[in-house]
Design a protein around this motif. Structure first.
Motif, PDB file in Angstrom:
ATOM      1  N   SER A 177     -12.983   0.972  -3.387  1.00  0.00           N
ATOM      2  CA  SER A 177     -13.453   1.464  -4.319  1.00  0.00           C
ATOM      3  C   SER A 177     -12.613   2.124  -5.138  1.00  0.00           C
ATOM      4  O   SER A 177     -12.174   1.781  -6.132  1.00  0.00           O
ATOM      5  N   LEU A 178     -12.459   3.280  -4.615  1.00  0.00           N
ATOM      6  CA  LEU A 178     -11.463   4.376  -5.613  1.00  0.00           C
ATOM      7  C   LEU A 178     -10.036   3.351  -5.331  1.00  0.00           C
ATOM      8  O   LEU A 178      -9.085   4.275  -5.761  1.00  0.00           O
ATOM      9  N   PHE A 179      -9.899   3.097  -4.200  1.00  0.00           N
ATOM     10  CA  PHE A 179      -8.530   2.720  -3.676  1.00  0.00           C
ATOM     11  C   PHE A 179      -8.673   0.988  -5.313  1.00  0.00           C
ATOM     12  O   PHE A 179      -7.275   1.590  -5.736  1.00  0.00           O
ATOM     13  N   LYS A 180      -8.874   0.484  -5.090  1.00  0.00           N
ATOM     14  CA  LYS A 180      -9.431  -0.187  -6.260  1.00  0.00           C
ATOM     15  C   LYS A 180      -8.754  -0.508  -7.876  1.00  0.00           C
ATOM     16  O   LYS A 180      -8.331  -0.600  -8.616  1.00  0.00           O
ATOM     17  N   ARG A 181      -9.150   1.119  -7.711  1.00  0.00           N
ATOM     18  CA  ARG A 181      -9.579   1.274  -9.204  1.00  0.00           C
ATOM     19  C   ARG A 181      -8.127   2.279  -9.833  1.00  0.00           C
ATOM     20  O   ARG A 181      -7.410   2.612 -10.567  1.00  0.00           O
ATOM     21  N   MET A 182      -7.414   2.731  -8.547  1.00  0.00           N
ATOM     22  CA  MET A 182      -5.823   3.521  -8.941  1.00  0.00           C
ATOM     23  C   MET A 182      -4.851   2.392  -9.420  1.00  0.00           C
ATOM     24  O   MET A 182      -5.086   1.571  -9.332  1.00  0.00           O
ATOM     25  N   THR A 183      -4.345   2.927 -10.485  1.00  0.00           N
ATOM     26  CA  THR A 183      -3.516   2.646 -11.823  1.00  0.00           C
ATOM     27  C   THR A 183      -1.748   2.109 -10.269  1.00  0.00           C
ATOM     28  O   THR A 183      -1.723   3.103  -9.479  1.00  0.00           O
ATOM     29  N   ASP A 184      -1.156   1.109 -11.079  1.00  0.00           N
ATOM     30  CA  ASP A 184       0.119   0.746 -10.373  1.00  0.00           C
ATOM     31  C   ASP A 184       1.384   1.806 -11.103  1.00  0.00           C
ATOM     32  O   ASP A 184       1.853   2.288  -9.880  1.00  0.00           O
ATOM     33  N   VAL A 185       0.619   2.378 -11.814  1.00  0.00           N
ATOM     34  CA  VAL A 185       1.900   3.973 -11.959  1.00  0.00           C
ATOM     35  C   VAL A 185       1.574   5.045 -10.811  1.00  0.00           C
ATOM     36  O   VAL A 185       2.389   5.698 -10.130  1.00  0.00           O
ATOM     37  N   ASP A 186       0.059   5.287 -10.628  1.00  0.00           N
ATOM     38  CA  ASP A 186      -0.148   6.109  -9.457  1.00  0.00           C
ATOM     39  C   ASP A 186       0.078   5.998  -8.223  1.00  0.00           C
ATOM     40  O   ASP A 186       1.434   6.910  -6.679  1.00  0.00           O
ATOM     41  N   CYS A 187       0.176   4.358  -7.742  1.00  0.00           N
ATOM     42  CA  CYS A 187       1.104   3.839  -6.617  1.00  0.00           C
ATOM     43  C   CYS A 187       2.150   3.645  -6.578  1.00  0.00           C
ATOM     44  O   CYS A 187       3.268   4.155  -5.910  1.00  0.00           O
ATOM     45  N   GLU A 188       3.462   4.055  -7.244  1.00  0.00           N
ATOM     46  CA  GLU A 188       4.583   3.582  -7.302  1.00  0.00           C
ATOM     47  C   GLU A 188       4.915   5.647  -7.112  1.00  0.00           C
ATOM     48  O   GLU A 188       5.529   5.826  -7.021  1.00  0.00           O
ATOM     49  N   LEU A 189       4.086   6.821  -7.764  1.00  0.00           N
ATOM     50  CA  LEU A 189       4.251   7.860  -7.632  1.00  0.00           C
ATOM     51  C   LEU A 189       4.367   8.199  -5.851  1.00  0.00           C
ATOM     52  O   LEU A 189       5.140   8.974  -5.280  1.00  0.00           O
ATOM     53  N   LEU A 190       2.964   7.281  -5.635  1.00  0.00           N
ATOM     54  CA  LEU A 190       3.245   8.197  -4.080  1.00  0.00           C
ATOM     55  C   LEU A 190       3.909   7.132  -2.673  1.00  0.00           C
ATOM     56  O   LEU A 190       3.814   7.364  -1.490  1.00  0.00           O
ATOM     57  N   TYR A 191       5.215   6.094  -3.737  1.00  0.00           N
ATOM     58  CA  TYR A 191       5.941   5.596  -2.856  1.00  0.00           C
ATOM     59  C   TYR A 191       4.971   4.743  -1.903  1.00  0.00           C
ATOM     60  O   TYR A 191       5.635   4.473  -1.050  1.00  0.00           O
ATOM     61  N   LEU A 192       4.092   3.770  -2.970  1.00  0.00           N
ATOM     62  CA  LEU A 192       3.157   2.601  -2.176  1.00  0.00           C
ATOM     63  C   LEU A 192       4.401   1.436  -2.554  1.00  0.00           C
ATOM     64  O   LEU A 192       3.765   1.312  -3.738  1.00  0.00           O
ATOM     65  N   SER A 193       4.978   0.743  -1.987  1.00  0.00           N
ATOM     66  CA  SER A 193       5.080  -0.600  -2.151  1.00  0.00           C
ATOM     67  C   SER A 193       4.073  -1.926  -2.008  1.00  0.00           C
ATOM     68  O   SER A 193       4.564  -2.874  -2.912  1.00  0.00           O
ATOM     69  N   ASP A 194       2.975  -1.911  -2.474  1.00  0.00           N
ATOM     70  CA  ASP A 194       1.770  -2.178  -2.332  1.00  0.00           C
ATOM     71  C   ASP A 194       0.856  -2.124  -2.780  1.00  0.00           C
ATOM     72  O   ASP A 194       0.680  -0.839  -2.790  1.00  0.00           O
ATOM     73  N   ARG A 195      -0.402  -2.591  -3.262  1.00  0.00           N
ATOM     74  CA  ARG A 195      -1.285  -1.876  -3.105  1.00  0.00           C
ATOM     75  C   ARG A 195      -2.375  -1.090  -1.997  1.00  0.00           C
ATOM     76  O   ARG A 195      -2.296  -1.382  -1.128  1.00  0.00           O
ATOM     77  N   PRO A 196      -2.867   0.344  -1.685  1.00  0.00           N
ATOM     78  CA  PRO A 196      -3.575   0.224  -0.927  1.00  0.00           C
ATOM     79  C   PRO A 196      -4.427   0.475  -0.682  1.00  0.00           C
ATOM     80  O   PRO A 196      -5.134   0.604   0.424  1.00  0.00           O
ATOM     81  N   GLU A 197      -5.535  -1.014  -1.688  1.00  0.00           N
ATOM     82  CA  GLU A 197      -6.165  -1.085  -0.758  1.00  0.00           C
ATOM     83  C   GLU A 197      -6.490  -2.033   0.416  1.00  0.00           C
ATOM     84  O   GLU A 197      -7.282  -2.558   1.165  1.00  0.00           O
ATOM     85  N   LYS A 198      -5.596  -2.222   0.794  1.00  0.00           N
ATOM     86  CA  LYS A 198      -5.249  -3.556   1.996  1.00  0.00           C
ATOM     87  C   LYS A 198      -4.823  -2.409   2.971  1.00  0.00           C
ATOM     88  O   LYS A 198      -5.126  -2.852   4.195  1.00  0.00           O
TER      89      LYS A 198
END
Length: 848
Positions: free
Chosen positions: A229-250
């Protein structure tokens, strides 16, 4: 008319724009989400059994026929393909509760350290987050740099905690420290240092229970549901900041992809039973743990037991991916070890090293190697026994039909023959029996004949270990008798091969495309110099260098008959050779050995190779050659040892050729200049001529080493005795000064250390001095001396060790340590410091 109009069918074809070849812009790697796994699957797997009562694969089970045929006789229930045609189809297994993907557990930890456990936003203030995001989005930022930025973000968020709570700047929630749970697969959120009212509320709530008397554990387990549930609520900008190429819920597994039965086959045993693959057994345990957890959730009193079933499911899914995963409790470890997907891939027997990088293949041969200087550097001699087994598919055309007909008539046992004929309709005939003549007469254009290897065929030659690209190169076949693979010694360097029992591999490409690619990219002529530093690696070696050194000596002369004979060694029977003008005309025409190399570089007038070269050989030394008035001028070309090699317009003017000119590792050598100024063919041709001439010359001339070559004469013995006695006397003086306390100490050393350093320094000079005496006193025909001077083998130190003394051997920069009490061996007095204590002086010439 009406009937005719009904027969006319108008089909509309989509317009396809001809834009030419497409170029791949980028490739993105990511994981499948739960919806993508379900969408790609053909069947839902939910039964933990394999077969029904009639021993047929059950539907909905792990061997469902819709995931592919179980054996060669079966059919796929999805695509109706056979065992060879059906690629297999995936199934999916939905989990009751999500679990962590152990392959990304460290990434999950890093993300949880950086985000708020309430609102899922990054734990950085807006200004700092924008600065990091600007660096991450910079167009010139490389992936490694982005990974460093991500690590610095994690480090910043962790440092802000500093073992204390971090307050979210957006929602005000106090976050504790996040760490991996010990002895289990999970994540802990430690809020013991959080100073808010939640701890007092918890204490008041449990004041009337047994927990009030014990300490209250404020570390809570972040279960996968909460993390998802935490990962689903993360914004795409925060994912980019953490160098994630895709959504973290995967990173959280909710659906498991069940692989096709083709990659986890069943092995039948005794007709009715079967041994199932380890992956299938792992999936069965996951289904059982999943159904057990579902039953616990349905039960009314399952609140206290639910977590145990969830932990079991997490362990089974983790071991399905990696059977050696850490954090598995002892009671949950299986009795029989089952390999996971990671074990299939990694290690020497894994898919990458065992099946992709190195694999068992056909059309290959392996046997012992031996030298043959009469072969070109681009050729390899293949035993006729091997050539009859290996084959190449050649298509029949008007140019080769007669040759292939004769091969078909000869059959598989007579060379040159053929093994099989393949026809355009897909059928094939093995050439076994008496009908070969009829098949040969019926041979037509378009047929393919698997013929024996013949001269000129393209083969790949390889020696293990293959450490660089030149460990496997392309040669042309030469079919010859005997049982070894033979090649020119000049090609030993790139393979790191010698002939003391080494074996090498040979592969035969099976298509014209593969042959062309091998010849153009991997041909020996195209790989004369190493890509590491541009030095020529394929060059003359050992016997070739010794022969060239002796041939080009200043006092070597040949009459017309001998000179013509040696010139004939270097070429084939059809090569044209122009004899140069003799050096001496009266009383008899004589040619020098240096003129042989003039012929070798430029055999006749039509060869347009005009080489210019200056090289200083190993035996080069300067000498004052001119005195003008009171000044003495050094002329570098006037070397008394003939060590200055000067070639002008392909004529050797002066110098004895050795390793610096003909060997590898010198960018100013003969082959390097030929390769630079002309082409690879000129360098390879020169190498071939030198190899053939040197091998025949040294075979006729003779060159060997015996005990006489390392037996010192009287003058050498006397000079060695003077050197040894003089240095021993110096050591005795140092020891006497040490005993009297008069030894001048070296900086940072006490008296004993100073004595050892002084004795070691004196003894180390003995080997160098005796080596110089050896090189000066030995006859020029001494074989070790010749090999040392030309660079084919050995050095002056090796000669001095063979003839005079081995020299002081150092262990860790010091003399031999004491193996007994206060002495190296029991032969000496205690505390003795004499040179003999080290026991590493061996005098071969003295009768000790």
């Amino acid at each position: 008319m009406q009937q005719r109009s009904q027969d006319i069918v108008f089909t509309k074809r989509p317009y396809i724009e001809d834009v030419g070849p497409r170029r791949i812009k980028s490739i993105k790697f990511s994981m499948f989400s739960d919806s993508e796994i379900a969408k790609a699957a053909e069947v839902q797997v939910y039964k933990g059994v394999y077969y029904d009562l009639q021993s047929r694969p059950i539907e909905g089970g792990l061997l469902d026929p819709r995931m592919g045929p179980p054996n060669k006789s079966g059919k796929c229930a999805t695509c109706d393909g056979s065992f060879g045609d059906c690629p297999g189809h995936y199934g999916y297994l939905p989990l009751v509760l999500p679990v962590y993907n152990v392959g990304y557990l460290s990434t999950i930890l890093d993300i949880l350290k950086c985000i708020c456990k309430s609102c899922s936003r990054i734990l950085l203030d807006d200004k700092l987050a924008k600065d990091y995001l600007k660096k991450m989005r910079a167009p010139k930022t490389e992936p490694l740099k982005k990974a460093e930025i991500m690590k610095s973000v994690v480090k910043k968020c962790t440092a802000m905690a500093g073992g204390k709570a971090v307050k979210c700047s957006r929602c005000g929630y106090l976050n504790g420290t996040v760490k991996k749970a010990p002895k289990m697969i999970g994540v802990f959120h430690d809020r013991s240092k959080v100073n808010d009212n939640s701890l007092e509320e918890l204490k008041s709530a449990v004041s009337h229970t047994k927990e009030s008397k014990s300490s209250i554990n404020t570390s809570s387990v972040l279960n996968p549901v909460k993390v998802l549930s935490l990962f689903k609520r993360m914004t795409d900008v925060d994912c980019e900041l953490l160098y994630l190429s895709d959504r973290p819920e995967k990173f959280i597994i909710t659906n498991i992809a069940v692989p096709p039965t083709a990659i986890r086959p069943s092995v039948p045993v005794d007709g009715s039973q079967s041994n199932e693959n380890d992956i299938t057994e792992r999936l069965k345990r996951i289904i059982q743990a999943n159904s057990s957890l579902r039953q616990q959730l349905v039960d009314s009193n399952a609140a206290f037991h639910c977590l145990n079933g969830w932990d079991l499911l997490q362990v089974d899914v983790a071991q399905y991916i990696n059977s050696d995963v850490r954090g598995v409790p002892t009671e949950m470890q299986p009795s029989r070890p089952l390999s996971g997907f990671l074990q299939r891939l990694k290690g020497k027997q894994g898919r990458f090293r065992g099946n992709l990088s190195g694999k068992r293949v056909e059309f290959t041969g392996r046997t012992v190697i031996s030298p043959d200087p009469n072969l070109k550097i681009t050729e390899v001699a293949i035993p006729i026994h091997m050539a009859r087994i290996l084959s190449y598919p050649e298509r029949v055309s008007s140019h080769n039909i007669e040759k292939l007909r004769q091969c078909v008539r000869n059959g598989p046992s007579k060379y040159p023959g053929a093994v099989k004929v393949r026809y355009p309709d897909g059928s094939a005939r093995l050439l076994i029996g008496d009908y070969r003549k009829r098949l040969a007469d019926e041979l037509k254009f378009g047929c393919i004949v698997d013929r024996h290897l013949e001269d000129g065929d393209i083969v790949l030659f390889n020696r293990q270990p293959s450490l660089h690209r030149m460990s496997i190169m392309c040669h042309r076949a030469r079919i010859m008798p005997w049982r070894t693979l033979r090649f020119n010694e000049s090609v030993c360097n790139p393979y790191n091969a010698d002939f003391d029992g080494d074996e090498m591999n040979m592969h035969v490409p099976q298509t014209e495309e593969a042959r062309t690619e091998a010849l153009m990219l991997m041909g020996v002529q195209n790989n004369l110099c190493t890509p590491k530093n541009g030095e020529v690696l394929v060059a003359s070696t050992q016997d070739f260098l010794t022969s060239s050194f002796l041939i080009t000596r200043r006092d070597t002369f040949y009459d017309r008959a001998t000179f013509s004979l040696i010139c004939s060694y270097m070429g084939d029977a059809m090569d044209l050779i122009d004899l140069p003008t003799p050096t001496l005309l009266k009383p008899v025409e004589l040619w020098t050995g240096k003129q042989l190399f003039n012929v070798l570089l430029r055999p006749h007038a039509s060869v347009r190779v005009y080489l210019n070269l200056t090289v200083k050989e190993r035996n080069y030394s300067r000498k004052i050659a001119k005195r003008i008035g009171d000044k003495e001028i050094e002329v570098e070309t006037m070397c008394p040892n003939d060590g200055f090699v000067y070639i002008r317009n392909s004529e050797l003017i002066c110098g004895q050729l050795g390793k610096a000119t003909l060997g590898n590792g010198n960018k100013d050598g003969l082959y390097s200049i030929l390769l630079r100024d002309y082409n690879a063919h000129a360098a390879a041709t020169c190498m071939n001529r030198l190899a053939k001439m040197s091998a025949r010359w040294i075979g006729n001339h003779g060159f060997s080493i015996g005990i006489d070559d390392v037996q010192p004469g009287k003058r050498l013995n006397d000079a060695k005795g003077v050197t040894l006695s003089g240095n021993y006397k110096k050591c005795d003086e140092q020891i006497q000064m040490f005993n009297e306390g008069k030894l001048q100490l070296k900086p940072g050393c006490d008296a004993a250390q100073t004595l050892e350093a002084n004795i070691t320094e004196v003894l180390n000079k003995i080997r160098d001095e005796t080596g110089k005496v050896c090189m000066r006193e030995l006859h020029w025909r001494n074989s070790p001396l010749i090999m040392s001077q030309c660079g084919s083998k050995g050095s002056a130190i090796n000669i001095s060790q063979m003839i005079a003394c081995v020299g002081q051997q150092s262990v860790g920069g010091r003399r031999a340590p004491n193996g007994f009490i206060d002495r190296s061996l029991p032969h000496f007095h205690r505390g003795s410091k004499t040179p003999a204590v080290s026991l590493f002086y061996i005098y071969l010439a003295l009768d000790i």
